[in-house]
Design a protein around this motif. Structure first.
Motif, PDB file in Angstrom:
ATOM      1  N   VAL A  85     -35.588  18.744  -1.785  1.00 31.06           N
ATOM      2  CA  VAL A  85     -36.700  17.837  -1.455  1.00 31.06           C
ATOM      3  C   VAL A  85     -37.168  17.188  -2.750  1.00 31.06           C
ATOM      4  CG1 VAL A  85     -39.012  17.646  -0.475  1.00 31.06           C
ATOM      5  CG2 VAL A  85     -37.384  19.329   0.448  1.00 31.06           C
ATOM      6  N   GLY A  87     -35.923  13.528  -5.180  1.00 28.69           N
ATOM      7  CA  GLY A  87     -34.756  13.055  -5.940  1.00 28.69           C
ATOM      8  C   GLY A  87     -35.125  12.602  -7.334  1.00 28.69           C
ATOM      9  N   HIS A 113     -38.891   7.727  -2.029  1.00 29.09           N
ATOM     10  CA  HIS A 113     -38.891   6.359  -2.557  1.00 29.09           C
ATOM     11  C   HIS A 113     -37.618   5.618  -2.139  1.00 29.09           C
ATOM     12  CE1 HIS A 113     -42.139   7.983  -4.955  1.00 29.09           C
ATOM     13  NE2 HIS A 113     -42.457   6.745  -5.271  1.00 29.09           N
ATOM     14  N   GLY A 118     -37.021   9.589  -9.491  1.00 23.62           N
ATOM     15  CA  GLY A 118     -38.433   9.892  -9.744  1.00 23.62           C
ATOM     16  C   GLY A 118     -38.970   8.956 -10.813  1.00 23.62           C
ATOM     17  N   ASN A 140     -36.969   8.494 -22.815  1.00 24.78           N
ATOM     18  CA  ASN A 140     -35.935   8.967 -23.735  1.00 24.78           C
ATOM     19  C   ASN A 140     -35.787  10.485 -23.758  1.00 24.78           C
ATOM     20  OD1 ASN A 140     -38.107  10.016 -25.351  1.00 24.78           O
ATOM     21  ND2 ASN A 140     -38.420   7.956 -26.150  1.00 24.78           N
ATOM     22  N   THR A 369     -39.418  11.060   3.687  1.00 28.44           N
ATOM     23  CA  THR A 369     -40.482  11.952   3.223  1.00 28.44           C
ATOM     24  C   THR A 369     -40.421  13.273   3.986  1.00 28.44           C
ATOM     25  OG1 THR A 369     -41.871  10.015   2.895  1.00 28.44           O
ATOM     26  CG2 THR A 369     -42.964  12.166   2.836  1.00 28.44           C
ATOM     27  N   TYR A 408     -43.827  17.671  -5.586  1.00 30.90           N
ATOM     28  CA  TYR A 408     -44.983  17.981  -6.435  1.00 30.90           C
ATOM     29  C   TYR A 408     -45.558  19.313  -5.983  1.00 30.90           C
ATOM     30  CZ  TYR A 408     -44.741  12.866  -6.504  1.00 30.90           C
ATOM     31  OH  TYR A 408     -44.303  11.573  -6.568  1.00 30.90           O
ATOM     32  N   TRP A 555     -47.688   5.306 -11.582  1.00 26.90           N
ATOM     33  CA  TRP A 555     -47.294   6.702 -11.379  1.00 26.90           C
ATOM     34  C   TRP A 555     -48.548   7.541 -11.136  1.00 26.90           C
ATOM     35  CZ3 TRP A 555     -42.446   6.655 -10.359  1.00 26.90           C
ATOM     36  CH2 TRP A 555     -41.591   5.783 -11.022  1.00 26.90           C
ATOM     37  N   GLY A 558     -47.898  11.492 -12.336  1.00 29.07           N
ATOM     38  CA  GLY A 558     -47.050  11.309 -13.507  1.00 29.07           C
ATOM     39  C   GLY A 558     -46.756  12.610 -14.229  1.00 29.07           C
ATOM     40  N   ASN A 598     -39.142  21.186  -9.887  1.00 30.38           N
ATOM     41  CA  ASN A 598     -39.985  20.066 -10.315  1.00 30.38           C
ATOM     42  C   ASN A 598     -40.758  20.463 -11.550  1.00 30.38           C
ATOM     43  OD1 ASN A 598     -43.126  19.671  -9.906  1.00 30.38           O
ATOM     44  ND2 ASN A 598     -42.505  20.991  -8.198  1.00 30.38           N
ATOM     45  N   SER A 599     -41.139  19.474 -12.330  1.00 27.23           N
ATOM     46  CA  SER A 599     -41.700  19.755 -13.648  1.00 27.23           C
ATOM     47  C   SER A 599     -43.042  20.492 -13.582  1.00 27.23           C
ATOM     48  CB  SER A 599     -41.821  18.468 -14.469  1.00 27.23           C
ATOM     49  OG  SER A 599     -42.331  17.429 -13.679  1.00 27.23           O
ATOM     50  N   ASP A 604     -44.453  21.325 -17.665  1.00 27.70           N
ATOM     51  CA  ASP A 604     -43.888  20.652 -18.832  1.00 27.70           C
ATOM     52  C   ASP A 604     -43.583  19.208 -18.444  1.00 27.70           C
ATOM     53  OD1 ASP A 604     -42.240  19.609 -20.789  1.00 27.70           O
ATOM     54  OD2 ASP A 604     -41.135  21.469 -21.106  1.00 27.70           O
ATOM     55  N   MET A 606     -41.964  16.923 -19.762  1.00 25.97           N
ATOM     56  CA  MET A 606     -40.766  16.235 -20.240  1.00 25.97           C
ATOM     57  C   MET A 606     -39.532  16.538 -19.385  1.00 25.97           C
ATOM     58  SD  MET A 606     -42.171  14.665 -22.651  1.00 25.97           S
ATOM     59  CE  MET A 606     -40.934  14.007 -23.755  1.00 25.97           C
TER      60      MET A 606
HETATM   61  C1  LIG Z   1     -44.544   7.080 -17.271  1.00 23.24           C
HETATM   62  C2  LIG Z   1     -43.775   8.315 -17.651  1.00 23.24           C
HETATM   63  C3  LIG Z   1     -43.036   8.325 -18.818  1.00 23.24           C
HETATM   64  C4  LIG Z   1     -42.315   9.460 -19.180  1.00 23.24           C
HETATM   65  N1  LIG Z   1     -41.557   9.437 -20.310  1.00 23.24           N
HETATM   66  C5  LIG Z   1     -40.813  10.514 -20.631  1.00 23.24           C
HETATM   67  C6  LIG Z   1     -39.921  10.481 -21.747  1.00 23.24           C
HETATM   68  O1  LIG Z   1     -39.839   9.484 -22.462  1.00 23.24           O
HETATM   69  N2  LIG Z   1     -39.149  11.570 -21.987  1.00 23.24           N
HETATM   70  C7  LIG Z   1     -39.203  12.679 -21.192  1.00 23.24           C
HETATM   71  O2  LIG Z   1     -38.454  13.625 -21.434  1.00 23.24           O
HETATM   72  N3  LIG Z   1     -40.040  12.749 -20.143  1.00 23.24           N
HETATM   73  C8  LIG Z   1     -40.837  11.691 -19.838  1.00 23.24           C
HETATM   74  N4  LIG Z   1     -41.642  11.723 -18.740  1.00 23.24           N
HETATM   75  C9  LIG Z   1     -41.675  12.932 -17.944  1.00 23.24           C
HETATM   76  C10 LIG Z   1     -40.451  13.043 -17.053  1.00 23.24           C
HETATM   77  O3  LIG Z   1     -40.295  11.846 -16.398  1.00 23.24           O
HETATM   78  C11 LIG Z   1     -40.635  14.118 -16.065  1.00 23.24           C
HETATM   79  O4  LIG Z   1     -40.701  15.343 -16.627  1.00 23.24           O
HETATM   80  C12 LIG Z   1     -39.514  14.244 -15.073  1.00 23.24           C
HETATM   81  O5  LIG Z   1     -38.893  13.039 -14.785  1.00 23.24           O
HETATM   82  C13 LIG Z   1     -40.142  14.772 -13.832  1.00 23.24           C
HETATM   83  O6  LIG Z   1     -39.153  14.997 -12.896  1.00 23.24           O
HETATM   84  P1  LIG Z   1     -39.521  15.683 -11.554  1.00 23.24           P
HETATM   85  O7  LIG Z   1     -38.291  15.637 -10.738  1.00 23.24           O
HETATM   86  O8  LIG Z   1     -40.147  16.990 -11.799  1.00 23.24           O
HETATM   87  O9  LIG Z   1     -40.682  14.794 -10.923  1.00 23.24           O
HETATM   88  P2  LIG Z   1     -40.643  13.321 -10.358  1.00 23.24           P
HETATM   89  O10 LIG Z   1     -39.976  12.413 -11.281  1.00 23.24           O
HETATM   90  O11 LIG Z   1     -42.044  13.017  -9.960  1.00 23.24           O
HETATM   91  O12 LIG Z   1     -39.743  13.455  -9.074  1.00 23.24           O
HETATM   92  C14 LIG Z   1     -40.190  14.079  -7.905  1.00 23.24           C
HETATM   93  C15 LIG Z   1     -39.692  13.267  -6.747  1.00 23.24           C
HETATM   94  O13 LIG Z   1     -40.003  13.917  -5.532  1.00 23.24           O
HETATM   95  C16 LIG Z   1     -40.402  12.933  -4.609  1.00 23.24           C
HETATM   96  N5  LIG Z   1     -41.187  13.533  -3.540  1.00 23.24           N
HETATM   97  C17 LIG Z   1     -42.452  14.011  -3.613  1.00 23.24           C
HETATM   98  N6  LIG Z   1     -42.835  14.488  -2.418  1.00 23.24           N
HETATM   99  C18 LIG Z   1     -41.787  14.300  -1.577  1.00 23.24           C
HETATM  100  C19 LIG Z   1     -41.581  14.583  -0.197  1.00 23.24           C
HETATM  101  N7  LIG Z   1     -42.515  15.161   0.541  1.00 23.24           N
HETATM  102  N8  LIG Z   1     -40.396  14.230   0.362  1.00 23.24           N
HETATM  103  C20 LIG Z   1     -39.419  13.642  -0.397  1.00 23.24           C
HETATM  104  N9  LIG Z   1     -39.571  13.367  -1.705  1.00 23.24           N
HETATM  105  C21 LIG Z   1     -40.747  13.693  -2.287  1.00 23.24           C
HETATM  106  C22 LIG Z   1     -41.212  11.992  -5.474  1.00 23.24           C
HETATM  107  O14 LIG Z   1     -41.417  10.768  -4.877  1.00 23.24           O
HETATM  108  C23 LIG Z   1     -40.373  11.909  -6.717  1.00 23.24           C
HETATM  109  O15 LIG Z   1     -39.418  10.890  -6.644  1.00 23.24           O
HETATM  110  C24 LIG Z   1     -42.370  10.607 -18.356  1.00 23.24           C
HETATM  111  C25 LIG Z   1     -43.131  10.595 -17.192  1.00 23.24           C
HETATM  112  C26 LIG Z   1     -43.827   9.458 -16.837  1.00 23.24           C
HETATM  113  C27 LIG Z   1     -44.642   9.465 -15.584  1.00 23.24           C
END
Ligand SMILES: Cc1cc2nc3c(=O)[nH]c(=O)nc-3n(C[C@H](O)[C@H](O)[C@H](O)COP(=O)(O)OP(=O)(O)OC[C@H]3O[C@@H](n4cnc5c(N)ncnc54)[C@H](O)[C@@H]3O)c2cc1C
Length: 623
Positions: A85, A87, A113, A118, A140, A369, A408, A555, A558, A598-599, A604, A606
């Protein structure tokens, strides 16, 4: 505000997608503008206007939070070895680690999305036949040392070698023109608009003498920048660190260094950590090397961590870490794009129609979703998990032998009602920091070249940082190499209400998120045109003429952070916090056939945190 002067009435590429204008065509691209135009609806990276959490992506999740239910979902009959759940980078990495352990496994990734990755999102503009890329969020690989062995293995396996970064990065484009950093002081906060170019040049005294700041503020700032005073002289190293960790940088500046409000306003920043100086510790400021910390003598404590200082440990691609997301997706489902190296991925068009192909062992289903995840039967003995998602207003159900929740943390209690109450409580404590990354396509950067600016810090302006994208050339992709060529200017904002300064950071973030979801594209556009026009007017910039397209990446969810309830600040040194102040550890406990990535799960922000969370989740499911 006279909209017409800002060019608000001019057609630009925003709600739809692309506009062309006359520029020299160069670079050979793997696909062409004509294809981009016809394919925009099927190729989300070229969409402009309001992106990031775009309309249509969050409404179902918010309805779920408000109690909506989807009875009798249609059973698709699909059964996967793993359903993921979310991407984002964590969900994609979870799928990758699972397939690493079980190469034949069938995996489905459900993402709400219209694009995968993400925050690691690609923004792709076209000017005639020229592709102009930027990142919508994740920028990056900031420091490879922070990636654990599993994270490095993933990067290496998909073809990333950070040591190659200098090969992609053409430092001469801005370097040969002496483009540097600047500070923009706006009239609303500082009395008159003023762009200060070249940090501290020719001396801090002459630099500040040009500003509208009062004599007192100038003297305080000169002293702060010129001296390497140890403002904590007399304290032992350990005491210093303890003090810096407990004290916000704002209070440190005001009470320990002794500078006034006006000087603090000049130093204000909020986008680096998505917090203002009121909610970030002086310890973090010391790690970042912010003014007033150079003489503290605590640098040794950062030896293994926070500051990237060797170029080969840093790496960036023209679309940021979207390249990582794309490499993972292509590794999982090779039918989506040709090629097999990092060089051939950047300019390559993905076939979004092939993301969810029945012929592939790994599928990515977009616009879906997830609203319910539950075991079929007792979680201790069930053989699989049912996952319900909503696509185009209709509910569907698939089954997975296992499931990873890489969405999240705060939404998981609504999705997975069978989790123990204590765990739900821990999950609910995660609050992600809101951020806005806006990409403005300029038809040229002549004005910035004339002024000598490639980066500007704009304390108390609507957008706090402004930066020309880095000149990165990979494979067939060529960045702008001369000022009369199009380029993307990135503008960032942390939506934090000055009225809430000093309040617990999570309250500020919640308010910022609400602001984000209610701010219209038109407001963003007006702010962008106004700010750029005022900043670069002296270089000949004309918002109405030079802005060709705008993509606002908002975001609301974020950065994932730990936050310290005692200080109300962002938490640091997470490993040293006791478990009762680290709710993300209890929150990520696996439950039957369900694991949590998830982060948020590693608190964390990053990419490395997202990878680590994914690896922990898969380890818990497959050993
Ligand atoms: C503006 C910004 C800049 C950043 N810059 C950097 C950087 O330069 N270097 C770095 O290392 N890190 C950076 N980060 C942090 C990094 O992006 C994150 O740590 C990482 O991408 C998070 O990944 P994630 O999969 O945990 O979360 P997300 O990227 O939030 O992915 C989670 C996904 O789950 C989806 N989702 C949520 N609920 C549901 C549901 N019910 N059904 C289906 N899908 C769902 C969301 O829509 C999202 O697409 C940045 C973050 C932001 C916001």
């Amino acid at each position: 505000m006279k909209h017409r002067n800002l060019g608000m009435s001019r057609p630009i590429t925003r709600r739809d997608f692309i506009s062309g204008f006359a520029v020299a065509i160069s670079g050979s691209m793997a696909w062409r503008w004509s294809e981009a135009r016809t394919a925009s609806s099927a190729y989300p990276p070229v969409l402009t206007g309001m992106r990031g959490s775009h309309e249509g992506s969050f409404e179902v999740a918010h309805a779920m939070r408000n109690g909506a239910q989807w009875e009798d979902p249609e059973d698709t009959g699909e059964q996967y070895d793993l359903v993921v759940v979310g991407g984002g980078l964590s969900g994609l990495a979870a799928a990758w680690y699972f397939r690493e352990a079980k190469p034949e496994a069938r995996v489905l990734i459900l993402e709400n999305h219209d694009d995968f990755g993400g925050h690691a999102k690609r923004n792709e503009f076209w000017v005639g036949d020229r592709m102009v890329l930027s990142h919508g969020g994740t920028e990056n690989i900031q420091d490879l040392r922070r990636y654990d062995a599993a994270g490095r293995r993933l990067l290496k396996s998909i073809g990333i070698d950070v040591a190659r970064y200098p090969e992609f990065h053409d430092t001469s484009v801005y370097g040969s023109r002496n483009l540097g950093t600047s500070v923009f002081l706006c009239k609303e906060s500082f009395g008159r608009d003023h762009l200060l170019v070249g940090d501290g040049k020719p001396s801090w005294r002459e630099y500040f003498a040009r500003t509208p700041l009062s004599e007192t503020a100038q003297q305080q700032l000169i002293a702060l920048h010129e001296s390497d005073t140890d403002y904590l002289k007399g304290l032992a190293q350990k005491e210093k660190i303890g003090f810096l960790q407990k004290t916000s940088y704002e209070r440190y500046l005001q009470e320990t260094v002794g500078i006034g409000e006006e000087a603090v306003a000049y130093l204000w920043r909020s986008t680096t950590w998505a917090t203002g100086l009121d909610s970030i510790s002086a310890w973090v400021a010391a790690g970042e090397g912010w003014p007033g910390t150079a003489g503290l003598g605590v640098d040794d404590a950062f030896e293994t961590g926070a500051v990237p200082n060797e170029e080969s440990l840093f790496c960036q691609f023209p679309d940021g870490n979207a390249t990582i997301a794309r490499l993972i997706v292509r590794a999982l489902a090779p039918g989506v794009a040709p090629g097999n190296t990092v060089d051939d991925i950047v300019a390559t068009r993905f076939d979004y129609g092939a993301l969810d192909s029945a012929n592939s062992r790994a599928r990515v289903r977009l616009n879906s979703t997830v609203v319910n995840v539950s075991h079929r039967g007792d979680p201790n003995s069930a053989n699989d998990v049912e996952v319900t998602y909503v696509l185009d207003g209709r509910a569907f159900r698939v089954r997975g032998d296992r499931c990873v929740l890489a969405c999240y943390n705060a939404s998981i209690p609504y999705i997975c009602g069978e989790l123990p109450a204590e765990q739900k409580k821990s999950l609910s404590q995660a609050v992600r920091a809101p951020l806005i990354y806006t990409n403005v396509l300029l038809s040229n950067w002549n004005a910035l070249a004339r002024l000598g600016v490639r980066y500007a810090r704009c304390p108390n302006s609507y957008f706090e940082t402004i930066r020309l994208t880095d000149p990165l050339n990979i494979g067939g992709y060529r960045h702008s190499s001369a000022p009369d060529q199009p380029v993307v200017l990135r503008m960032s904002r942390a939506p934090l209400d000055p009225e809430l300064r000093g309040q617990p950071i999570v309250d500020q973030w919640r308010a910022g998120r609400a602001e984000l979801l209610t701010t219209t594209f038109e407001t963003f556009e007006m702010k962008i045109r106004d700010q750029l026009g005022r900043m670069f007017r002296d270089g000949g910039f004309d918002s109405s003429r030079d802005i060709a397209a705008i993509t606002v990446n908002r975001w609301p969810h974020g950065y994932a952070f730990g936050h310290d309830p005692d200080t109300g600040q962002v938490a640091y040194m997470l490993d040293e916090l006791p478990p009762e102040r680290s709710p993300w550890i209890a929150a990520r406990k696996p439950f039957g056939r369900i694991a949590i990535a998830n982060s948020d799960a590693t608190a964390d922000a990053m990419t490395e945190g997202a990878f680590r969370a994914a690896h922990l989740a898969i380890e818990s499911l497959v050993g």
